[in-house]
Write an enzyme that holds these catalytic residues in place. Structure first.
Site, PDB file in Angstrom:
ATOM      1  N   SER A  27       1.019   1.686  -1.507  1.00 55.02           N
ATOM      2  CA  SER A  27       2.107   2.668  -1.542  1.00 55.02           C
ATOM      3  C   SER A  27       1.650   4.009  -0.961  1.00 55.02           C
ATOM      4  CB  SER A  27       2.560   2.917  -2.986  1.00 55.02           C
ATOM      5  OG  SER A  27       3.161   1.775  -3.520  1.00 55.02           O
ATOM      6  N   GLN A  48       8.919   2.503 -11.587  1.00 54.96           N
ATOM      7  CA  GLN A  48      10.321   2.071 -11.687  1.00 54.96           C
ATOM      8  C   GLN A  48      10.652   1.316 -12.972  1.00 54.96           C
ATOM      9  OE1 GLN A  48      11.451  -0.142  -8.236  1.00 54.96           O
ATOM     10  NE2 GLN A  48      13.475  -0.643  -8.986  1.00 54.96           N
ATOM     11  N   TYR A 169      16.997  -0.746  10.679  1.00 60.22           N
ATOM     12  CA  TYR A 169      16.778   0.285   9.652  1.00 60.22           C
ATOM     13  C   TYR A 169      18.114   0.710   9.034  1.00 60.22           C
ATOM     14  CZ  TYR A 169      14.006   3.864   7.305  1.00 60.22           C
ATOM     15  OH  TYR A 169      13.372   4.635   6.364  1.00 60.22           O
ATOM     16  N   LYS A 176      18.193   8.360   4.898  1.00 61.13           N
ATOM     17  CA  LYS A 176      17.094   9.296   5.216  1.00 61.13           C
ATOM     18  C   LYS A 176      17.647  10.578   5.846  1.00 61.13           C
ATOM     19  CE  LYS A 176      13.379   7.040   3.862  1.00 61.13           C
ATOM     20  NZ  LYS A 176      12.813   7.393   2.539  1.00 61.13           N
ATOM     21  N   THR A 207       3.616  -1.375   3.854  1.00 62.37           N
ATOM     22  CA  THR A 207       3.847  -1.244   2.414  1.00 62.37           C
ATOM     23  C   THR A 207       4.923  -2.240   2.005  1.00 62.37           C
ATOM     24  OG1 THR A 207       5.622   0.354   2.693  1.00 62.37           O
ATOM     25  CG2 THR A 207       3.401   1.263   2.530  1.00 62.37           C
TER      26      THR A 207
HETATM   27  P1  NAD Z   1       6.602   1.276  -1.638  1.00 60.62           P
HETATM   28  O1  NAD Z   1       7.409   0.040  -1.756  1.00 60.62           O
HETATM   29  O2  NAD Z   1       5.185   1.215  -2.012  1.00 60.62           O
HETATM   30  O3  NAD Z   1       7.306   2.474  -2.430  1.00 60.62           O
HETATM   31  C1  NAD Z   1       8.680   2.524  -2.662  1.00 60.62           C
HETATM   32  C2  NAD Z   1       8.840   2.919  -4.113  1.00 60.62           C
HETATM   33  O4  NAD Z   1      10.216   3.133  -4.441  1.00 60.62           O
HETATM   34  C3  NAD Z   1       8.318   1.843  -5.074  1.00 60.62           C
HETATM   35  O5  NAD Z   1       7.340   2.402  -5.926  1.00 60.62           O
HETATM   36  C4  NAD Z   1       9.546   1.456  -5.868  1.00 60.62           C
HETATM   37  O6  NAD Z   1       9.243   1.117  -7.206  1.00 60.62           O
HETATM   38  C5  NAD Z   1      10.337   2.761  -5.796  1.00 60.62           C
HETATM   39  N1  NAD Z   1      11.731   2.565  -6.204  1.00 60.62           N
HETATM   40  C6  NAD Z   1      12.691   1.813  -5.616  1.00 60.62           C
HETATM   41  N2  NAD Z   1      13.812   1.836  -6.365  1.00 60.62           N
HETATM   42  C7  NAD Z   1      13.560   2.632  -7.440  1.00 60.62           C
HETATM   43  C8  NAD Z   1      14.299   3.029  -8.592  1.00 60.62           C
HETATM   44  N3  NAD Z   1      15.554   2.616  -8.799  1.00 60.62           N
HETATM   45  N4  NAD Z   1      13.700   3.870  -9.472  1.00 60.62           N
HETATM   46  C9  NAD Z   1      12.440   4.297  -9.302  1.00 60.62           C
HETATM   47  N5  NAD Z   1      11.674   3.926  -8.245  1.00 60.62           N
HETATM   48  C10 NAD Z   1      12.231   3.098  -7.343  1.00 60.62           C
HETATM   49  O7  NAD Z   1       6.765   1.705  -0.100  1.00 60.62           O
HETATM   50  P2  NAD Z   1       6.372   3.038   0.692  1.00 60.62           P
HETATM   51  O8  NAD Z   1       6.421   2.664   2.100  1.00 60.62           O
HETATM   52  O9  NAD Z   1       5.141   3.633   0.125  1.00 60.62           O
HETATM   53  O10 NAD Z   1       7.621   3.970   0.408  1.00 60.62           O
HETATM   54  C11 NAD Z   1       7.502   5.287  -0.106  1.00 60.62           C
HETATM   55  C12 NAD Z   1       8.418   6.221   0.669  1.00 60.62           C
HETATM   56  O11 NAD Z   1       7.924   6.373   1.991  1.00 60.62           O
HETATM   57  C13 NAD Z   1       9.862   5.725   0.805  1.00 60.62           C
HETATM   58  O12 NAD Z   1      10.735   6.822   0.700  1.00 60.62           O
HETATM   59  C14 NAD Z   1       9.878   5.186   2.222  1.00 60.62           C
HETATM   60  O13 NAD Z   1      11.168   5.152   2.778  1.00 60.62           O
HETATM   61  C15 NAD Z   1       8.994   6.209   2.891  1.00 60.62           C
HETATM   62  N6  NAD Z   1       8.475   5.848   4.212  1.00 60.62           N
HETATM   63  C16 NAD Z   1       7.818   4.677   4.394  1.00 60.62           C
HETATM   64  C17 NAD Z   1       7.349   4.366   5.644  1.00 60.62           C
HETATM   65  C18 NAD Z   1       6.632   3.059   5.889  1.00 60.62           C
HETATM   66  O14 NAD Z   1       6.502   2.675   7.043  1.00 60.62           O
HETATM   67  N7  NAD Z   1       6.136   2.376   4.889  1.00 60.62           N
HETATM   68  C19 NAD Z   1       7.525   5.242   6.725  1.00 60.62           C
HETATM   69  C20 NAD Z   1       8.194   6.444   6.498  1.00 60.62           C
HETATM   70  C21 NAD Z   1       8.666   6.736   5.228  1.00 60.62           C
END
Ligand code: NAD
Length: 274
Positions: A27, A48, A169, A176, A207
């Site tokens: 994450s 979560q 996406y 976003k 992730t």
């Molecule tokens: P991840 O799956 O590890 O994290 C996503 C998190 O959102 C998880 O911990 C999940 O439990 C939580 N979540 C979802 N629904 C929820 C709810 N109802 N209540 C509480 N928590 C909830 O994936 P990640 O890639 O680390 O994502 C983290 C952030 O980074 C997100 O906003 C994602 O859009 C953003 N992001 C990711 C990338 C990528 O390529 N992985 C790129 C840019 C931005």
């Protein structure tokens, strides 16, 4: 990546913050947490649901301090109330917030945005991925010190799909865009209290959230091949930017969406080989 690989120091010494969104060791929230910890921050983690607790606890315990973990389902007001009440009771005051939470249904992250986006799917993506930041920011700001006493800082995670069309996406790109706009509005509201609010627009990273997007592997490959640096976005880069934005290094920076994607966002046309 081990904690020790993140630059150590005292930039976050004396600061306490809530990290929302650790699901496992990949994450983004976990990378950021390790970097903040390596710079002396005291951390609380929200996860979560109970199912995730088992995965998150060993990570948090590996930081060595007494684990401070609370459940917070961002779609549930009572769960959010309980999370912030627990924080208030434990610390009274909060200096920073990391919001790394997003969700959209798998069926919505494929094919035609126009045809595959249901009312419920749209509302759910918006609620979890954008409104949750508005809600958490309000709650956190009420626990942050006054401007004279140091104010606070918040960071959320976004992706380029908010600004440009990225295949599959879809509704997440729209959510976003709302998250980024919310970041600016919240930044203006909280500015007078000395609270800085920014977003990091990270390039594709492996992730759980990424695994939910159809064609994620191609996104990763294109993200590297078309980037200026010709490399993947790194956890160190994203975590280091979060450290900048959340520490006093980021003074004067607010309402900003900082791209941390090896330069991909600024490329108009990929390399031409003739
Ligand atoms: P991840 O799956 O590890 O994290 C996503 C998190 O959102 C998880 O911990 C999940 O439990 C939580 N979540 C979802 N629904 C929820 C709810 N109802 N209540 C509480 N928590 C909830 O994936 P990640 O890639 O680390 O994502 C983290 C952030 O980074 C997100 O906003 C994602 O859009 C953003 N992001 C990711 C990338 C990528 O390529 N992985 C790129 C840019 C931005």
């Amino acid at each position: 990546m081990a904690d020790s690989e993140f630059p150590t120091g005292t930039l976050m010494k004396g600061k306490r913050g809530l990290v929302m969104g650790v699901a496992n060791k990949n994450s983004i929230a976990w990378g950021i947490a390790q970097q903040l910890h390596a710079q002396g921050a005291e951390l609380a983690f929200s996860y979560q649901d109970e199912a995730l607790e088992k995965r998150v606890r060993p990570l948090v315990e590996s930081l060595g301090n007494e684990p401070f973990m609370v459940t917070a389902d961002v779609t549930n007001d009572e769960s959010m109330d309980a999370c912030f009440a627990a924080l208030k009771e434990k610390w009274g005051q909060l200096d920073f917030l990391v919001h790394a939470i997003a969700f959209a249904g798998k069926d919505e992250l494929v094919g035609s945005f126009t045809h595959n986006t249901s009312r419920l799917g749209f509302q759910r993506a918006m609620d979890i991925s954008a409104f949750s930041f508005v809600d958490a920011a309000r709650r956190a700001s009420e626990m942050m010190p006054s401007k004279e006493d140091g104010g606070g800082a918040m960071v959320s995670l976004t992706y380029l799909g908010s600004e440009r069309v990225v295949p599959n996406y879809n509704v997440m790109g729209v959510a976003k865009a709302a998250l980024e706009a919310s970041t600016r509005y919240i930044a203006r509201d909280l500015g007078p209290q000395g609270i800085r609010v920014n977003a990091i627009s990270a390039g594709p990273m492996r992730t759980l959230a990424m695994a939910g997007i159809s064609g994620g592997r191609t996104l990763m490959k294109t993200g590297k091949d078309w980037s200026m640096l010709k490399e993947d976005t790194t956890m160190e880069g994203v975590a280091g930017s979060a450290l900048y934005l959340l520490s006093d290094l980021g003074k004067s920076c607010t309402g900003e969406v900082l791209h941390v994607d090896a330069g991909f966002h600024a490329v108009g046309v990929p390399d031409i080989e003739e």
